[in-house]
Design a protein around this motif. Structure first.
Motif, PDB file in Angstrom:
ATOM      1  N   GLN A   1       0.757  -1.073   0.119  1.00  0.00           N
ATOM      2  CA  GLN A   1       0.062  -0.041  -0.001  1.00  0.00           C
ATOM      3  C   GLN A   1       0.949   1.301  -0.100  1.00  0.00           C
ATOM      4  N   VAL A   2       0.908   2.118  -0.974  1.00  0.00           N
ATOM      5  CA  VAL A   2       1.551   3.379  -1.065  1.00  0.00           C
ATOM      6  C   VAL A   2       0.969   4.443  -0.145  1.00  0.00           C
ATOM      7  N   GLN A   3       1.971   4.716   0.664  1.00  0.00           N
ATOM      8  CA  GLN A   3       1.563   5.782   1.547  1.00  0.00           C
ATOM      9  C   GLN A   3       2.563   7.281   1.515  1.00  0.00           C
ATOM     10  N   LEU A   4       1.936   8.290   1.368  1.00  0.00           N
ATOM     11  CA  LEU A   4       2.781   9.572   1.497  1.00  0.00           C
ATOM     12  C   LEU A   4       2.154  10.314   2.582  1.00  0.00           C
ATOM     13  N   VAL A   5       3.041  10.721   3.238  1.00  0.00           N
ATOM     14  CA  VAL A   5       2.599  11.505   4.762  1.00  0.00           C
ATOM     15  C   VAL A   5       3.372  12.676   4.756  1.00  0.00           C
ATOM     16  N   GLU A   6       2.575  13.597   4.741  1.00  0.00           N
ATOM     17  CA  GLU A   6       3.096  14.983   4.748  1.00  0.00           C
ATOM     18  C   GLU A   6       3.516  15.637   6.433  1.00  0.00           C
ATOM     19  N   SER A   7       4.269  16.341   6.594  1.00  0.00           N
ATOM     20  CA  SER A   7       4.686  17.147   7.872  1.00  0.00           C
ATOM     21  C   SER A   7       5.076  18.393   7.531  1.00  0.00           C
ATOM     22  N   GLY A   8       4.905  19.232   8.733  1.00  0.00           N
ATOM     23  CA  GLY A   8       5.837  20.531   8.704  1.00  0.00           C
ATOM     24  C   GLY A   8       4.822  21.937   8.029  1.00  0.00           C
ATOM     25  N   GLY A   9       3.610  21.572   8.141  1.00  0.00           N
ATOM     26  CA  GLY A   9       2.645  22.691   7.627  1.00  0.00           C
ATOM     27  C   GLY A   9       2.413  23.369   8.828  1.00  0.00           C
ATOM     28  N   GLY A  10       1.810  24.458   8.484  1.00  0.00           N
ATOM     29  CA  GLY A  10       1.203  25.339   9.891  1.00  0.00           C
ATOM     30  C   GLY A  10       1.026  26.590   9.418  1.00  0.00           C
ATOM     31  N   LEU A  11       1.281  27.869  10.356  1.00  0.00           N
ATOM     32  CA  LEU A  11       1.178  29.093  10.165  1.00  0.00           C
ATOM     33  C   LEU A  11       2.716  29.734  10.053  1.00  0.00           C
ATOM     34  N   ALA A  12       2.864  30.211   8.673  1.00  0.00           N
ATOM     35  CA  ALA A  12       4.166  30.900   8.486  1.00  0.00           C
ATOM     36  C   ALA A  12       4.095  32.353   8.167  1.00  0.00           C
ATOM     37  N   GLY A  13       5.339  32.903   8.939  1.00  0.00           N
ATOM     38  CA  GLY A  13       5.430  34.426   8.489  1.00  0.00           C
ATOM     39  C   GLY A  13       6.382  34.515   7.451  1.00  0.00           C
ATOM     40  N   GLY A  14       7.320  33.759   7.265  1.00  0.00           N
ATOM     41  CA  GLY A  14       8.513  34.033   6.245  1.00  0.00           C
ATOM     42  C   GLY A  14       8.937  32.411   5.551  1.00  0.00           C
ATOM     43  N   SER A  15       9.102  31.884   6.263  1.00  0.00           N
ATOM     44  CA  SER A  15       9.718  30.558   5.744  1.00  0.00           C
ATOM     45  C   SER A  15       9.054  29.269   6.357  1.00  0.00           C
ATOM     46  N   LEU A  16       9.063  28.039   5.719  1.00  0.00           N
ATOM     47  CA  LEU A  16       8.594  26.933   6.337  1.00  0.00           C
ATOM     48  C   LEU A  16       9.202  25.808   5.348  1.00  0.00           C
ATOM     49  N   ARG A  17       9.434  24.610   6.066  1.00  0.00           N
ATOM     50  CA  ARG A  17       9.724  23.498   5.090  1.00  0.00           C
ATOM     51  C   ARG A  17       8.828  22.434   5.498  1.00  0.00           C
ATOM     52  N   LEU A  18       8.264  21.766   4.264  1.00  0.00           N
ATOM     53  CA  LEU A  18       7.837  20.690   4.327  1.00  0.00           C
ATOM     54  C   LEU A  18       8.284  19.398   4.322  1.00  0.00           C
ATOM     55  N   SER A  19       7.926  18.277   4.873  1.00  0.00           N
ATOM     56  CA  SER A  19       8.414  16.763   4.500  1.00  0.00           C
ATOM     57  C   SER A  19       7.529  16.094   4.294  1.00  0.00           C
ATOM     58  N   CYS A  20       8.042  14.994   3.455  1.00  0.00           N
ATOM     59  CA  CYS A  20       6.932  13.897   3.009  1.00  0.00           C
ATOM     60  C   CYS A  20       7.877  12.522   3.106  1.00  0.00           C
ATOM     61  N   SER A  21       7.261  11.763   4.017  1.00  0.00           N
ATOM     62  CA  SER A  21       7.680  10.423   3.846  1.00  0.00           C
ATOM     63  C   SER A  21       7.085   9.592   2.900  1.00  0.00           C
ATOM     64  N   ALA A  22       7.607   8.507   2.473  1.00  0.00           N
ATOM     65  CA  ALA A  22       6.964   7.723   1.321  1.00  0.00           C
ATOM     66  C   ALA A  22       7.158   6.295   1.797  1.00  0.00           C
ATOM     67  N   SER A  23       6.277   5.371   1.545  1.00  0.00           N
ATOM     68  CA  SER A  23       6.621   4.006   1.834  1.00  0.00           C
ATOM     69  C   SER A  23       5.558   3.230   0.854  1.00  0.00           C
ATOM     70  N   GLY A  24       5.697   2.023   0.721  1.00  0.00           N
ATOM     71  CA  GLY A  24       4.952   1.068  -0.270  1.00  0.00           C
ATOM     72  C   GLY A  24       5.237   1.204  -1.664  1.00  0.00           C
ATOM     73  N   LEU A  25       6.405   2.028  -1.931  1.00  0.00           N
ATOM     74  CA  LEU A  25       6.864   2.126  -3.287  1.00  0.00           C
ATOM     75  C   LEU A  25       8.220   2.284  -3.563  1.00  0.00           C
ATOM     76  N   ALA A  26       8.655   1.789  -4.607  1.00  0.00           N
ATOM     77  CA  ALA A  26      10.284   1.956  -4.751  1.00  0.00           C
ATOM     78  C   ALA A  26      10.659   3.445  -5.369  1.00  0.00           C
ATOM     79  N   VAL A  27      10.939   4.194  -4.223  1.00  0.00           N
ATOM     80  CA  VAL A  27      11.087   5.637  -4.192  1.00  0.00           C
ATOM     81  C   VAL A  27      11.977   6.093  -5.277  1.00  0.00           C
ATOM     82  N   ASP A  28      13.015   5.146  -5.570  1.00  0.00           N
ATOM     83  CA  ASP A  28      14.017   5.859  -6.498  1.00  0.00           C
ATOM     84  C   ASP A  28      13.604   5.561  -7.883  1.00  0.00           C
TER      85      ASP A  28
END
Length: 118
Positions: A1-28
């Protein structure tokens, strides 16, 4: 089962970094990246990075402000967003698909909200 899970969102004033963890697929074997959807607008491709890091795509409105990167060893993709503008506020979706002159997503995460303070 393919899963893509985002993190790092929210309220930003100038900068923000989003991350995503992938599983269930050959990422490369996939391009990885981000779409976004603002209220009342269609979902649009923001940025993607190809399988071997040699190809990147940015939509015009984020060029020079956003930087995408990936780490195949940890199955992660990141989006560093600097100089955020009110128009960047949206739900951001991590995606896996085909990255080239644009980004065609095949798999999508659930999305994470980014709010930009004025």
């Amino acid at each position: 089962q393919v899963q893509l899970v985002e993190s790092g969102g929210g309220l930003a004033g100038g900068s923000l970094r989003l991350s995503c963890s992938a599983s269930g697929l050959a990422v490369d074997t996939y391009g990885l990246g981000w779409f976004r959807q603002a209220p009342g607008k269609q979902r649009e491709a923001v940025s993607c990075i190809g399988r071997g890091d040699h190809v990147t795509y940015y939509r015009v409105s984020v060029k020079g402000r956003f930087t995408i990167s990936r780490d195949n060893a940890t199955n992660m993709v990141f989006l560093q967003m600097d100089n955020l503008k009110p128009d960047d506020a949206a739900i951001y979706y991590c995606a896996a698909g085909l990255c080239g002159f644009g980004f065609r997503g095949g798999y999508f995460g659930q999305g994470i909200r980014v709010t930009v303070s004025s």
